[in-house]
Structure formats: C-alpha cells, structure tokens
Scaffold this motif. Sequence first.
Motif, PDB file in Angstrom:
ATOM      1  N   GLN A 197      -1.616 -10.752  -1.700  1.00 13.46           N
ATOM      2  CA  GLN A 197      -1.721  -9.624  -2.629  1.00 13.46           C
ATOM      3  C   GLN A 197      -1.110  -8.368  -2.021  1.00 13.46           C
ATOM      4  OE1 GLN A 197      -5.496  -8.829  -4.477  1.00 13.46           O
ATOM      5  NE2 GLN A 197      -6.018 -10.994  -4.633  1.00 13.46           N
ATOM      6  N   HIS A 198      -1.378  -8.152  -0.735  1.00  7.14           N
ATOM      7  CA  HIS A 198      -0.832  -6.982  -0.062  1.00  7.14           C
ATOM      8  C   HIS A 198       0.692  -7.057   0.021  1.00  7.14           C
ATOM      9  CE1 HIS A 198      -4.877  -5.980   2.110  1.00  7.14           C
ATOM     10  NE2 HIS A 198      -4.978  -6.080   0.802  1.00  7.14           N
ATOM     11  N   ILE A 199       1.219  -8.239   0.261  1.00  2.46           N
ATOM     12  CA  ILE A 199       2.676  -8.415   0.299  1.00  2.46           C
ATOM     13  C   ILE A 199       3.271  -8.161  -1.078  1.00  2.46           C
ATOM     14  CG2 ILE A 199       4.528 -10.105   0.620  1.00  2.46           C
ATOM     15  CD1 ILE A 199       2.857 -11.350   2.858  1.00  2.46           C
ATOM     16  N   GLN A 200       2.610  -8.657  -2.131  1.00  2.46           N
ATOM     17  CA  GLN A 200       3.079  -8.416  -3.489  1.00  2.46           C
ATOM     18  C   GLN A 200       3.050  -6.923  -3.809  1.00  2.46           C
ATOM     19  OE1 GLN A 200       4.324 -10.752  -5.715  1.00  2.46           O
ATOM     20  NE2 GLN A 200       4.246 -12.088  -3.935  1.00  2.46           N
ATOM     21  N   PHE A 201       2.021  -6.225  -3.347  1.00  2.00           N
ATOM     22  CA  PHE A 201       1.932  -4.781  -3.547  1.00  2.00           C
ATOM     23  C   PHE A 201       3.098  -4.072  -2.866  1.00  2.00           C
ATOM     24  CE2 PHE A 201       0.248  -0.703  -1.764  1.00  2.00           C
ATOM     25  CZ  PHE A 201       0.160  -0.005  -2.952  1.00  2.00           C
ATOM     26  N   ALA A 202       3.380  -4.480  -1.637  1.00  2.00           N
ATOM     27  CA  ALA A 202       4.493  -3.875  -0.908  1.00  2.00           C
ATOM     28  C   ALA A 202       5.829  -4.156  -1.579  1.00  2.00           C
ATOM     29  CB  ALA A 202       4.512  -4.391   0.534  1.00  2.00           C
ATOM     30  N   ARG A 203       5.987  -5.373  -2.068  1.00  2.00           N
ATOM     31  CA  ARG A 203       7.282  -5.798  -2.623  1.00  2.00           C
ATOM     32  C   ARG A 203       7.516  -5.254  -4.032  1.00  2.00           C
ATOM     33  NH1 ARG A 203       7.561 -11.771  -1.832  1.00  2.00           N
ATOM     34  NH2 ARG A 203       8.093 -11.094   0.287  1.00  2.00           N
ATOM     35  N   HIS A 204       6.477  -5.294  -4.881  1.00  5.56           N
ATOM     36  CA  HIS A 204       6.681  -4.979  -6.292  1.00  5.56           C
ATOM     37  C   HIS A 204       6.219  -3.576  -6.698  1.00  5.56           C
ATOM     38  CE1 HIS A 204       7.940  -9.052  -6.959  1.00  5.56           C
ATOM     39  NE2 HIS A 204       6.790  -9.529  -6.520  1.00  5.56           N
ATOM     40  N   THR A 205       5.479  -2.892  -5.834  1.00  9.35           N
ATOM     41  CA  THR A 205       5.028  -1.538  -6.153  1.00  9.35           C
ATOM     42  C   THR A 205       5.657  -0.505  -5.220  1.00  9.35           C
ATOM     43  OG1 THR A 205       2.906  -2.421  -6.925  1.00  9.35           O
ATOM     44  CG2 THR A 205       3.016  -0.053  -6.493  1.00  9.35           C
TER      45      THR A 205
END
Length: 400
Positions: A289-297
């Motif tokens: 989730q944290h990686i997705q936050f970094a990548r997509h937000t």
Amino acid sequence: MAFWDNIFRGAKPEQRARVGKFDSQTIAREMGITYRNHITVSPEGALAISTVYACIYRIASTCASLSLNIYERDGREVTLAESHAAYDLVKYTPNPHQTAYEFWENLYVQALMHGVGYAIIARDNRGNPISLNPVHYYDVEPKVIDGERVFSVKDVGVVFPENMLELCNMGRLSPLRVHAENMGLAKAVQDYGSDYFANGARPTGILTPANPMKKEQLEALRESWQSATSGVKMLPYDMRYQSQSIPPEEAQFIETRKFQAEEICRIYSVPPDLVQLPGKSTFNNVEQQHIQFARHTITPWAIRLSQEVDRKLVQPFDRPQIYSRHDMTDLFRGDMAARASFYREMLNTGVLSINEVRAKEDLNPVAGGDTHTVAVNQIALDTFQAYSAKISTNENTGGI
C-alpha cells in the motif's frame, strides 16, 4: 512563519466568493453536479474534518520531505548543479523567511485545498531567480489581458506567467470544491455526533402535557428539564415523552463516519492505513500500500512540481542540460533485509560501488571503495575483459 498561518492569511469571506471560474457553484454547473445537502463547507472549514486534514498533511509533508535537486547533464555524466541560481532556492532557502521544507509544504497544501498554489519568482537583472515568495490563493486572480494570461496579485499588481510559480492539481480543480457534497455529508455526520453527545447522549424529543399549562408553568418545566444534564430524568406527572431523533445505531452513525472517511481517502488517493483508519490492512500488504501511495499519489505531484521548476527557474538556453528532479530513494526504501538484498545485488552486478552504497546509507567513504566489482571473484570491471580472455585462452590450451 507558522505552517497554517500562511494558509489562512487573508482568507476573508468576501474574498472566498471571488475565486472566478473555479468556485464550487460554477464547477457544479460545468460538470453537471447537483448538490442535494445544504451544508456548505469552505476549504478551510473542511480541515476540521479529521480525514481531510490527515490526507492533506500526509501528501504535503511527504512531498516536502523529498529532496529536490538541480542537476547538470554532460553527455552521460550527471552531476549536481550546485552553482546554478535555482539550486539553493529549491533545496535550502527559497526566501529569507522560510526553509525549503516549509515553503514546499505550504505550496502543496494550497494546491491540495484550492487546486493551485502560487509563489512569485523574484529575479535579478540577468533574469536569474533570486527568491520564491509564497502568495495566498485568495490574493491571486488570473486574468486575460490582450490575449495574454496574467495574474493580478493583491498589494503587488500584475505578475506575468514566467514570474509566477504554479503547482496545480488536475485541471486546476479544488478537490474540496468538486466534492463539496461529500464534505458536507462528512461534516453533517460529525456535527450529529457532536450534538448527540452534547445532549448527554440522549435523543431529543417532545414533552406533551395531558392538560393545558400556563406560561409560567411551561417556563418552570423547561428550566427544570434542561437543568437535568446527567443521570435519569424524571418525567413530570401527566406528561408524555415522544422521541424526535434517530438513535445513532439506527442511523448507522459509526458506519457512515467510516464510509465518509474512506471516501475522502479515495478522493485524495491516500491508503486508509496512512491516516490511521482501521481497515483490512495486514502485515503482508501494508508495504505494498505504501509503495502504491508513493507511485500513484506522490510521484505525479513530484513530476508536476519538477516540470514547473524546469519551465520557470531554468533559463531556456540551459535546458535540457540543466533540470530538476526529486530524490525518491527514501520513498521506496524497504526494511533492512530488503535493502541489504538490493545492495548485494547491485554490488555483485557492478551497478554500484561500495562507496555509492555507503553514501545512500549516509556513511563515509572507505579507501578503495570507488571500484566497481562483479560477482566473478569480485574483480574490477576495467580488468574483467582481460580476465575473461585469459580464462578462454586457458580453456582452449588446457592450462590453468
């Protein structure tokens, strides 16, 4: 300068009404949105909703914590352009009153609340930037004069586009205005809980007397009833009580608050786990989730800013050799075991040297640590070709 002071400076009601084509009513008309609830929430008022505050803080603080550097490319070589006029501005001191972190955090907050954040670029006689000065959203009015877009800034005057640094949300839209109905519902649920518990966690209702009462009797009854703020209330003789409010459990108070919080997270593309919302997160998927936050937000916001910096703070004749870029390394760092495995692979394949790995961990270089090695006996890259030829020769001649 305090973090929120600059955000609320000059935010007067009459100024809130003059946000031009980006006000909530115009946005609603252009997008075909019909607001059904009548609770209006201003962008500043929306910060009183804890999930809104948490999402804005999470994005703004994360983006501001990323190191923004100016680089110079010479062929295949890339070095820090420490002598460039914009280097100190974006990395250390944008103006005499703010640190780089505070300045960028404030700019991101403005964009996340209002759809765009502004800063005036002051230049020297040669056109080089010498300071970045934040301007509140309500003090800026975009205009078109003789076909050219300019900015009318309170107490400053007209500012041309090349001297205005802009950090924009998608379509320059304010998430809080576009989703005003969601914000109103979240505020209504929050106010319902506040009113309910302010009333001693008792539903409101009507007292109906069996017989007519005089005005003095009604006043005495009202005072007696309202003064009983805790414990069991005694129902006066010949009175009938009828509840007029829905109990929280029947109104699904907790479920509605949770759903609205998740809606706000969805609007800002922030995983609920990052704003302390209980959910379905597990030990295995939190890191993803944290990686997705970094990548997509975070990454899209970082790209928006770096491209604006390149366009406004780097002279046209210096591009593309001079450019800006955020250091996203810390954002994608895993735990100690994951980093150790990554570094081992980078060392074994010759991608990184020992000193480059130590620099990423903020450690001092060691003697001989600048040599790149590969996994075959950890020999230097510049001798690998000769070593490979020697092995081939030995295999062909049967030697050792």
